[in-house]
Design a protein around this motif. Structure first.
Motif, mmCIF file in Angstrom:
data_model
loop_
_atom_site.group_PDB
_atom_site.id
_atom_site.type_symbol
_atom_site.label_atom_id
_atom_site.label_comp_id
_atom_site.label_asym_id
_atom_site.label_seq_id
_atom_site.Cartn_x
_atom_site.Cartn_y
_atom_site.Cartn_z
ATOM 1 N N HIS A 111 28.493 48.928 49.474
ATOM 2 C CA HIS A 111 28.732 47.805 50.531
ATOM 3 C C HIS A 111 29.832 46.972 49.524
ATOM 4 O O HIS A 111 31.228 46.226 50.078
ATOM 5 C CB HIS A 111 28.050 47.500 51.304
ATOM 6 C CG HIS A 111 28.129 46.291 52.520
ATOM 7 N ND1 HIS A 111 28.209 47.094 52.885
ATOM 8 C CD2 HIS A 111 28.156 44.925 51.779
ATOM 9 C CE1 HIS A 111 28.805 45.758 53.986
ATOM 10 N NE2 HIS A 111 28.480 45.251 53.458
ATOM 11 N N PHE A 112 29.526 46.483 48.626
ATOM 12 C CA PHE A 112 30.232 44.434 48.449
ATOM 13 C C PHE A 112 31.252 45.386 47.638
ATOM 14 O O PHE A 112 32.672 44.275 46.717
ATOM 15 C CB PHE A 112 29.756 44.262 47.923
ATOM 16 C CG PHE A 112 28.520 42.985 48.091
ATOM 17 C CD1 PHE A 112 29.102 43.177 49.379
ATOM 18 C CD2 PHE A 112 26.700 43.489 48.545
ATOM 19 C CE1 PHE A 112 28.055 41.434 50.828
ATOM 20 C CE2 PHE A 112 25.817 42.801 49.151
ATOM 21 C CZ PHE A 112 26.504 41.899 50.176
ATOM 22 N N SER A 113 31.743 46.656 46.672
ATOM 23 C CA SER A 113 32.967 47.176 46.418
ATOM 24 C C SER A 113 33.852 48.065 46.907
ATOM 25 O O SER A 113 34.325 49.618 46.852
ATOM 26 C CB SER A 113 32.459 47.815 44.952
ATOM 27 O OG SER A 113 31.258 48.899 45.471
ATOM 28 N N SER A 114 34.032 47.812 48.181
ATOM 29 C CA SER A 114 34.478 48.503 49.451
ATOM 30 C C SER A 114 35.697 48.414 49.111
ATOM 31 O O SER A 114 36.700 49.471 50.021
ATOM 32 C CB SER A 114 34.326 48.414 51.166
ATOM 33 O OG SER A 114 34.330 46.489 51.402
ATOM 34 N N ASN A 115 36.497 47.363 48.506
ATOM 35 C CA ASN A 115 37.774 47.269 48.417
ATOM 36 C C ASN A 115 38.381 48.426 46.995
ATOM 37 O O ASN A 115 38.535 47.955 46.279
ATOM 38 C CB ASN A 115 38.288 45.995 47.968
ATOM 39 C CG ASN A 115 36.843 45.052 47.964
ATOM 40 O OD1 ASN A 115 36.739 45.333 46.876
ATOM 41 N ND2 ASN A 115 38.286 44.337 47.248
ATOM 42 N N LEU A 116 38.017 49.278 47.002
ATOM 43 C CA LEU A 116 38.300 50.353 45.777
ATOM 44 C C LEU A 116 39.789 50.454 45.725
ATOM 45 O O LEU A 116 40.077 50.820 44.774
ATOM 46 C CB LEU A 116 37.598 51.516 45.884
ATOM 47 C CG LEU A 116 36.062 51.498 45.972
ATOM 48 C CD1 LEU A 116 36.048 52.777 46.045
ATOM 49 C CD2 LEU A 116 35.809 50.774 44.660
ATOM 50 N N ASP A 117 41.351 49.881 46.934
ATOM 51 C CA ASP A 117 41.906 50.370 46.801
ATOM 52 C C ASP A 117 42.661 48.863 45.835
ATOM 53 O O ASP A 117 43.931 49.457 44.518
ATOM 54 C CB ASP A 117 43.046 50.231 47.597
ATOM 55 C CG ASP A 117 42.422 49.313 48.635
ATOM 56 O OD1 ASP A 117 41.222 48.729 47.982
ATOM 57 O OD2 ASP A 117 43.592 48.650 49.600
ATOM 58 N N ARG A 118 42.251 48.778 45.260
ATOM 59 C CA ARG A 118 42.654 46.995 44.404
ATOM 60 C C ARG A 118 42.071 47.428 42.658
ATOM 61 O O ARG A 118 42.710 46.922 41.704
ATOM 62 C CB ARG A 118 42.621 45.915 44.761
ATOM 63 C CG ARG A 118 42.679 45.196 45.787
ATOM 64 C CD ARG A 118 42.616 43.591 46.206
ATOM 65 N NE ARG A 118 42.775 43.124 45.152
ATOM 66 C CZ ARG A 118 41.909 42.372 44.351
ATOM 67 N NH1 ARG A 118 40.867 41.474 45.611
ATOM 68 N NH2 ARG A 118 42.520 41.608 43.618
ATOM 69 N N LYS A 119 41.553 49.042 42.436
ATOM 70 C CA LYS A 119 41.305 49.322 40.847
ATOM 71 C C LYS A 119 42.113 49.160 40.281
ATOM 72 O O LYS A 119 42.637 49.793 40.223
ATOM 73 C CB LYS A 119 40.343 50.383 41.024
ATOM 74 C CG LYS A 119 39.244 50.884 40.137
ATOM 75 C CD LYS A 119 38.640 51.499 39.716
ATOM 76 C CE LYS A 119 37.711 51.614 38.679
ATOM 77 N NZ LYS A 119 36.470 52.068 38.499
ATOM 78 N N GLY A 120 42.451 48.353 38.810
ATOM 79 C CA GLY A 120 43.925 48.488 37.874
ATOM 80 C C GLY A 120 44.420 47.770 38.341
ATOM 81 O O GLY A 120 45.508 47.836 37.684
ATOM 82 N N LYS A 121 44.698 47.170 40.063
ATOM 83 C CA LYS A 121 46.136 46.912 39.900
ATOM 84 C C LYS A 121 45.653 44.701 39.709
ATOM 85 O O LYS A 121 44.785 44.710 40.676
ATOM 86 C CB LYS A 121 46.182 46.516 41.433
ATOM 87 C CG LYS A 121 47.069 48.160 41.281
ATOM 88 C CD LYS A 121 47.301 48.004 43.294
ATOM 89 C CE LYS A 121 47.351 49.779 43.204
ATOM 90 N NZ LYS A 121 47.738 50.151 44.560
ATOM 91 N N TYR A 122 45.979 44.770 38.667
ATOM 92 C CA TYR A 122 45.502 43.259 38.905
ATOM 93 C C TYR A 122 46.845 42.283 38.428
ATOM 94 O O TYR A 122 47.723 42.192 38.116
ATOM 95 C CB TYR A 122 44.626 42.868 37.069
ATOM 96 C CG TYR A 122 43.074 43.276 37.226
ATOM 97 C CD1 TYR A 122 42.299 43.406 37.522
ATOM 98 C CD2 TYR A 122 43.408 44.906 36.119
ATOM 99 C CE1 TYR A 122 41.688 43.691 37.746
ATOM 100 C CE2 TYR A 122 42.319 45.852 36.327
ATOM 101 C CZ TYR A 122 41.294 44.760 36.933
ATOM 102 O OH TYR A 122 40.027 45.442 37.439
ATOM 103 N N ILE A 123 46.650 40.598 38.589
ATOM 104 C CA ILE A 123 48.134 39.709 39.069
ATOM 105 C C ILE A 123 47.498 38.865 37.842
ATOM 106 O O ILE A 123 46.267 37.909 37.601
ATOM 107 C CB ILE A 123 48.196 39.282 40.516
ATOM 108 C CG1 ILE A 123 48.029 40.249 41.470
ATOM 109 C CG2 ILE A 123 49.019 38.445 40.237
ATOM 110 C CD1 ILE A 123 48.153 39.773 42.859
ATOM 111 N N LEU A 124 48.777 39.114 36.691
ATOM 112 C CA LEU A 124 48.206 37.707 36.306
ATOM 113 C C LEU A 124 48.966 36.305 36.259
ATOM 114 O O LEU A 124 50.109 36.629 37.292
ATOM 115 C CB LEU A 124 48.786 37.852 34.873
ATOM 116 C CG LEU A 124 48.164 39.615 34.371
ATOM 117 C CD1 LEU A 124 48.708 39.534 32.898
ATOM 118 C CD2 LEU A 124 47.095 39.525 33.848
#
Length: 125
Positions: A111-124
């Motif tokens: 439930h709390f990791s529902s935003n799996l589409d952001r996986k691997g996309k990090y903003i520095l």
């Protein structure tokens, strides 16, 4: 468990007294079946008039050991089996609680990791 024990003992007393008062063949068969199931023979009576009943309803292998009180044998049998049932129930409750905790952990993690589409996309920054 105490209620089960008292119910069984009351039932035995009822069948035994009905056979003692009335020589009904159905009740005599029931008493014989109880004696065979619990491997006992009769009960101790303060009146001492149980010998005739015991010779008619006890299995032939148990007639010589008429001192085995069925009420005590039923009590021992129920205590032994109720301990087993209590242990089994405790184990079942333990596994149920463990399964509920594991399932809730799995549900919350999904439930709390529902935003799996952001996986691997990090903003520095």
């Amino acid at each position: 468990s105490l209620q089960v024990e008292h119910s069984m003992m009351d039932m035995y007393d009822l069948v035994y007294e009905e056979v003692r008062r009335n020589t009904s063949s159905i009740r005599r068969q029931e008493l014989t079946a109880i004696h065979e199931a619990f491997l006992c023979c009769g009960k101790h009576s303060p009146f001492g008039d149980t010998d005739n009943i015991e010779h008619k309803t006890c299995p032939s292998s148990q007639v010589h050991s008429a001192g085995q009180d069925c009420l005590k044998e039923i009590q021992v049998f129920l205590k032994k089996h109720m301990d087993f049932v209590s242990t089994l129930l405790g184990i079942t409750i333990g596994f149920t609680a463990y399964g509920m905790i594991l399932t809730s952990f799995l549900w919350f993690s999904i439930h709390f990791s529902s935003n799996l589409d952001r996986k691997g996309k990090y903003i520095l920054r």
